[in-house]
Design a protein around this motif. Sequence first.
Motif, PDB file in Angstrom:
ATOM      1  N   GLY A 179       0.805  -1.215   0.000  1.00 13.49           N
ATOM      2  CA  GLY A 179       0.000   0.000   0.000  1.00 13.49           C
ATOM      3  C   GLY A 179       0.836   1.263   0.000  1.00 13.49           C
ATOM      4  O   GLY A 179       0.295   2.357   0.195  1.00 13.49           O
ATOM      5  N   MET A 180       2.111   1.170  -0.212  1.00 16.42           N
ATOM      6  CA  MET A 180       2.982   2.351  -0.199  1.00 16.42           C
ATOM      7  C   MET A 180       3.703   2.458  -1.544  1.00 16.42           C
ATOM      8  O   MET A 180       4.245   1.478  -2.063  1.00 16.42           O
ATOM      9  CB  MET A 180       4.007   2.242   0.940  1.00 16.42           C
ATOM     10  CG  MET A 180       4.910   3.463   1.083  1.00 16.42           C
ATOM     11  SD  MET A 180       6.113   3.267   2.437  1.00 16.42           S
ATOM     12  CE  MET A 180       5.031   3.333   3.866  1.00 16.42           C
ATOM     13  N   GLY A 181       3.592   3.669  -2.114  1.00 18.67           N
ATOM     14  CA  GLY A 181       4.262   3.904  -3.392  1.00 18.67           C
ATOM     15  C   GLY A 181       5.734   4.254  -3.210  1.00 18.67           C
ATOM     16  O   GLY A 181       6.231   4.501  -2.107  1.00 18.67           O
ATOM     17  N   SER A 228       5.083   5.804  10.967  1.00 21.89           N
ATOM     18  CA  SER A 228       3.753   6.279  10.533  1.00 21.89           C
ATOM     19  C   SER A 228       3.507   7.639  11.154  1.00 21.89           C
ATOM     20  O   SER A 228       3.723   7.815  12.382  1.00 21.89           O
ATOM     21  CB  SER A 228       2.650   5.297  10.980  1.00 21.89           C
ATOM     22  OG  SER A 228       1.383   5.745  10.528  1.00 21.89           O
ATOM     23  N   PRO A 229       3.105   8.686  10.375  1.00 23.35           N
ATOM     24  CA  PRO A 229       2.925   8.609   8.923  1.00 23.35           C
ATOM     25  C   PRO A 229       4.253   8.720   8.196  1.00 23.35           C
ATOM     26  O   PRO A 229       5.241   9.183   8.763  1.00 23.35           O
ATOM     27  CB  PRO A 229       2.021   9.799   8.635  1.00 23.35           C
ATOM     28  CG  PRO A 229       2.381  10.799   9.682  1.00 23.35           C
ATOM     29  CD  PRO A 229       2.701  10.001  10.908  1.00 23.35           C
ATOM     30  N   VAL A 230       4.211   8.377   6.896  1.00 23.34           N
ATOM     31  CA  VAL A 230       5.388   8.475   6.022  1.00 23.34           C
ATOM     32  C   VAL A 230       5.065   9.462   4.918  1.00 23.34           C
ATOM     33  O   VAL A 230       4.078   9.285   4.195  1.00 23.34           O
ATOM     34  CB  VAL A 230       5.760   7.103   5.438  1.00 23.34           C
ATOM     35  CG1 VAL A 230       6.944   7.243   4.484  1.00 23.34           C
ATOM     36  CG2 VAL A 230       6.087   6.109   6.558  1.00 23.34           C
ATOM     37  N   SER A 231       5.837  10.528   4.834  1.00 24.59           N
ATOM     38  CA  SER A 231       5.574  11.576   3.844  1.00 24.59           C
ATOM     39  C   SER A 231       5.785  11.052   2.428  1.00 24.59           C
ATOM     40  O   SER A 231       6.690  10.247   2.165  1.00 24.59           O
ATOM     41  CB  SER A 231       6.478  12.778   4.098  1.00 24.59           C
ATOM     42  OG  SER A 231       6.306  13.746   3.084  1.00 24.59           O
ATOM     43  N   ALA A 232       4.865  11.566   1.538  1.00 23.20           N
ATOM     44  CA  ALA A 232       4.990  11.238   0.120  1.00 23.20           C
ATOM     45  C   ALA A 232       4.962  12.514  -0.699  1.00 23.20           C
ATOM     46  O   ALA A 232       4.446  12.551  -1.819  1.00 23.20           O
ATOM     47  CB  ALA A 232       3.888  10.291  -0.314  1.00 23.20           C
ATOM     48  N   GLY A 233       5.437  13.590  -0.127  1.00 23.66           N
ATOM     49  CA  GLY A 233       5.424  14.885  -0.816  1.00 23.66           C
ATOM     50  C   GLY A 233       4.351  15.766  -0.236  1.00 23.66           C
ATOM     51  O   GLY A 233       3.608  15.408   0.701  1.00 23.66           O
ATOM     52  N   TYR A 270       1.537   8.350   3.866  1.00 25.41           N
ATOM     53  CA  TYR A 270       1.088   6.986   4.080  1.00 25.41           C
ATOM     54  C   TYR A 270       0.977   6.769   5.596  1.00 25.41           C
ATOM     55  O   TYR A 270       1.868   7.160   6.359  1.00 25.41           O
ATOM     56  CB  TYR A 270       2.054   5.986   3.469  1.00 25.41           C
ATOM     57  CG  TYR A 270       2.174   6.117   1.965  1.00 25.41           C
ATOM     58  CD1 TYR A 270       1.183   5.628   1.134  1.00 25.41           C
ATOM     59  CD2 TYR A 270       3.282   6.767   1.390  1.00 25.41           C
ATOM     60  CE1 TYR A 270       1.289   5.772  -0.257  1.00 25.41           C
ATOM     61  CE2 TYR A 270       3.391   6.904   0.019  1.00 25.41           C
ATOM     62  CZ  TYR A 270       2.382   6.412  -0.808  1.00 25.41           C
ATOM     63  OH  TYR A 270       2.476   6.563  -2.151  1.00 25.41           O
ATOM     64  N   VAL A 271      -0.104   6.082   5.994  1.00 22.28           N
ATOM     65  CA  VAL A 271      -0.384   5.855   7.419  1.00 22.28           C
ATOM     66  C   VAL A 271      -0.490   4.359   7.663  1.00 22.28           C
ATOM     67  O   VAL A 271      -1.141   3.628   6.887  1.00 22.28           O
ATOM     68  CB  VAL A 271      -1.699   6.563   7.855  1.00 22.28           C
ATOM     69  CG1 VAL A 271      -1.991   6.269   9.315  1.00 22.28           C
ATOM     70  CG2 VAL A 271      -1.578   8.058   7.633  1.00 22.28           C
ATOM     71  N   ASN A 318       1.007  -3.063   6.215  1.00 16.71           N
ATOM     72  CA  ASN A 318       0.006  -2.484   5.310  1.00 16.71           C
ATOM     73  C   ASN A 318      -0.150  -1.003   5.642  1.00 16.71           C
ATOM     74  O   ASN A 318      -0.331  -0.625   6.798  1.00 16.71           O
ATOM     75  CB  ASN A 318      -1.342  -3.202   5.474  1.00 16.71           C
ATOM     76  CG  ASN A 318      -1.285  -4.629   4.963  1.00 16.71           C
ATOM     77  OD1 ASN A 318      -0.941  -4.865   3.808  1.00 16.71           O
ATOM     78  ND2 ASN A 318      -1.614  -5.595   5.824  1.00 16.71           N
ATOM     79  N   TYR A 319      -0.109  -0.199   4.591  1.00 18.31           N
ATOM     80  CA  TYR A 319      -0.264   1.245   4.730  1.00 18.31           C
ATOM     81  C   TYR A 319      -1.435   1.695   3.867  1.00 18.31           C
ATOM     82  O   TYR A 319      -1.794   1.039   2.889  1.00 18.31           O
ATOM     83  CB  TYR A 319       0.999   1.982   4.293  1.00 18.31           C
ATOM     84  CG  TYR A 319       2.085   2.005   5.347  1.00 18.31           C
ATOM     85  CD1 TYR A 319       2.281   3.150   6.112  1.00 18.31           C
ATOM     86  CD2 TYR A 319       2.891   0.897   5.564  1.00 18.31           C
ATOM     87  CE1 TYR A 319       3.282   3.166   7.089  1.00 18.31           C
ATOM     88  CE2 TYR A 319       3.877   0.909   6.530  1.00 18.31           C
ATOM     89  CZ  TYR A 319       4.079   2.055   7.294  1.00 18.31           C
ATOM     90  OH  TYR A 319       5.049   2.060   8.239  1.00 18.31           O
TER      91      TYR A 319
END
Length: 777
Positions: free
Chosen positions: A55-57, A95-100, A105-106, A128-129
């Motif tokens: 679930g994480m790009g 968590s969370p993980v920045s994507a810009g 992502y949580v 799973n995010y």
Amino acid sequence: ISASPADHYRFDHWSGSGSGSYSGSNNPASITMNGPITETAYFVAIVYVTFDVSGMGTDASGTVLTVDGSTYTRADLPKTFTWDSGSSHSYSWSSPVSAGTGKRYVYDDPDPQSDTINPTSDTTITANYKTQYYLTVQSAHGVPSPSSGWFDAGTSITASVNSPVYDGDTRYVCTGWTGTGSVPTSGTGTSVTFTINAPSSITWIWKTQHKLTIQAGSGGTTNPAPGSYWHDEGSIVSVQAIPDTGYHLDYWTLDGSNVGSTNPYPVTMNSPHTLKAYFAINTYTLTVQAYKSGSSTPVSGVTVKIDGDSYTTDSNGRVSKVVTHGTHTVEIVTPYIPYDGAKYLFTEWWDGSTSNPRSFSVTSDKTVTAYMKLQYRLSMQVSPSAGGSTTPSVGDHWYDEGSTVTISASPSASYRFDKWQGSGSGSYSGTNNPASVTMNGPITQTAYFVEVATVTFQVSGMSSDASGTVLTVDGNSYTYANLPVSFTWDVGSSHSYEWTNIVSAGSGKRYKWTSCTGLSTSRSGTITVPSGGGSITATYKTQYELKISINPSEGGSTSPSPGSHWYDSGSSVSVTATANDGYAFDYWSLDGATHTENPITVDMDSPHSLTAYFEDLYTVTVYVKDVELVPFVNAEVTLDSQTKHTDNNGKVVFSVTAGTYTLTVPSTLESAPFLKWTDGETNPSRTITVSGDATYHARYKGILKFVDLKAGWYKVGFGWETQRVHFAQGYVKSVRGDNPVSGASVTVTFHIKVGGSWETMTASDVTDGSGFFKCQD
């Protein structure tokens, strides 16, 4: 030397012994064969643990995973570690993980986000995010929903803002929005629904409005109509004044200041404003005139109300008033009383309308005419006040001038009409009823009544079989069929009456006066009629005739004596019959039925005829003696139902009538059995027929006794011829008379012992005149 670990094992170290051996972790390693050598390779079991993410790009930046203090990015994953089996290791997912900008992502997994593990087998730990986007919300007014924040990707969001927002008489109205990302670019309204799949923003757009309050005074309105309206800031609003009919615009005020009479008036909406229109009404002259009905004759002094204000008509019958344009109420106050007993009544307006009060529309100078009719009072009276009623009823009544009125008098229940007495032009005095009066002026009519009362004569206890005169009143006779009879007489008048004392009701029945109740308790007299009247009730009792007679007339007497006797119905009469010497009471004949009781009770429920019958009486004499003619004293002798006891002579006497009877004496008296009757009858109970005096003799056997009884023997003869003679001797007498009994046969039985045995022999003799006997053998 080298060591090759099996699957899931790792080489750990060498342990050697002997000259030239090797101990250590080098692999391969070398040994020098300086002597015998032993080398042992030691291995350790291992496991493979892989960390991966779902679930994480790849746009995720920064640390995603920390294992045993070392950090790993999205690019490092998946990451596999080889660890000794059972060794301890810690890990933690970020968590969370920045994507810009606006995306992150949580962690969204049911397993722990951080943990310490001791794996003993190969395993993979996948985190799973979920993706979230940031929504930026901006609004100058109101409270937007939702506010700025993070939302899961794919979430349906309805964004809204409350509108309008008030600040006194100024308000702010949302006109729509602009958007970026997943929010539509622009739109109108106060809400929008969208699915967020990218960083997004929404900006709410507002405009400013001010309140315009429009007011109108009485006499008109405005366009727009009076009320409150919101207009955009800077707009110009045109307001027009519309006067009612009969009115005109006088001036405007804006926020309380007079701004003239420009119509329409422009209002610039640079702030809240209040605009009011003032109107003025037109005025006219309203004239009201009162005339006598059917003429142009004015009626002065009439009170006229115009819009509630009172005015009085002048000598020309007129009233004038300045009024405003519009509808005005005119009332002719009625009745108008010019003097006592006369009055004017409004009848109609000149145009035939009968409405009063009435509203008139005044749009110019106006004259209206009211017509009134003259009436006179008819006062109806009665004397006395309780005497009756009249038509028209007692009191004041008004009739048109010159009209004819029929009057009538109706007496009350206890009165009668006597006469009329009238006063005033057209009145009537006399005894006609009904009568007529003509209303030429005020009239007073008095009806005179005389009190009467009803006196009722009625009877109680009498039936329709009563015949002849029952009541006489003032010399007039009345039968039962006329009753009750009622008379209506003047109170105080006198009247005579008489109730008949005895009233026949046919053969053997009559009614007898007993009492009166009510106005009098006397059977006859004179009564004075009282107020309210009353009644006289005569009470009668029913009596029946009892006729008593005797047969034969010389046979005896009765009590009551023979003849006709009257007794009250329901009573009981005891009648006793007493026989004369030589007679006996036989029976009664009551209405043909035979009765033997004496005295007899007669129930007087109807007429009765009673006859006492007597018959001749005979003497039956009975003697009771034994054969010696010695009487039995107190012996019981019965003749049918009569029982008597003998006297000292053994005698009883019965008095009976002719007939057949049963004569009975005891079967035994003083131990003496009955022997016979002297006429030969042998039964102690016998039947005799009596047709005259008769005498009967009952005989009983005598009871005997031995007196001086002796027994013995003697010798007779000589020598060998000598014999023994046995004998018994004595006297026989009667027990009751102690008299010698001659001719009685006596037998003696001898019991003689001869030798050693007993022998029996008998001897007999007959008593002589002295009762002596001697038996021998």
